[in-house]
Design an enzyme around this catalytic site. Structure first.
Site, PDB file in Angstrom:
ATOM      1  N   CYS A 125       2.061 -11.164   7.238  1.00 18.36           N
ATOM      2  CA  CYS A 125       2.053 -11.170   8.704  1.00 18.36           C
ATOM      3  C   CYS A 125       1.482  -9.859   9.251  1.00 18.36           C
ATOM      4  O   CYS A 125       2.085  -8.797   9.112  1.00 18.36           O
ATOM      5  CB  CYS A 125       3.490 -11.386   9.189  1.00 18.36           C
ATOM      6  SG  CYS A 125       3.754 -11.076  10.934  1.00 18.36           S
ATOM      7  N   CYS A 175       3.578  -8.049  11.926  1.00 17.37           N
ATOM      8  CA  CYS A 175       4.766  -7.440  11.310  1.00 17.37           C
ATOM      9  C   CYS A 175       4.449  -6.021  10.848  1.00 17.37           C
ATOM     10  O   CYS A 175       5.257  -5.113  11.019  1.00 17.37           O
ATOM     11  CB  CYS A 175       5.241  -8.275  10.115  1.00 17.37           C
ATOM     12  SG  CYS A 175       5.789  -9.938  10.550  1.00 17.37           S
TER      13      CYS A 175
END
Length: 115
Positions: A35, A38
């Site tokens: 991600c 993230c």
């Protein structure tokens, strides 16, 4: 400059004791290695961990490795940041939000306990 504290990982196995049975407020970042957003928010969580050391516990939970906890809290998008107090979910933010947004939501959801 203050050294950033590492943000410890929480898993399906440790979630109960680290999040639900925690004494005081807890912030959990639900994330995954693949991600991109993230990776953007990781340093922000590390800064909060350092700045609020002693007042707020910060953890990160890899959604790929902890599917039970991910399902329990209905995580559908990552990163998701959840704030808990006395084991109860108080707030959730989805996406890579600015640090100021995280701080204001923390203060609001924890009734000013975090200063």
């Amino acid at each position: 400059m203050q050294e950033k504290l590492p943000v410890p990982a929480v898993t399906d196995e440790t979630g109960q004791s680290l999040i639900i049975e925690a004494d005081g407020p807890v912030l959990v970042e639900f994330w995954a290695p693949w991600c991109g957003p993230c990776r953007i928010i990781h340093p922000v969580i590390a800064e909060l961990s350092t700045e609020y050391d002693g007042n707020l516990k910060c953890f990160k939970l890899n959604t790929d490795e902890s599917p039970s906890t991910t399902t329990k809290y209905g995580i559908r998008s990552i990163p998701t940041i959840m704030i808990f107090k006395n084991g109860e979910k108080k707030d959730a933010l989805i996406g890579s939000v600015p640090k100021t947004t995280l701080i204001s939501n923390m203060k609001k959801s924890l009734q000013r306990r975090v200063t």
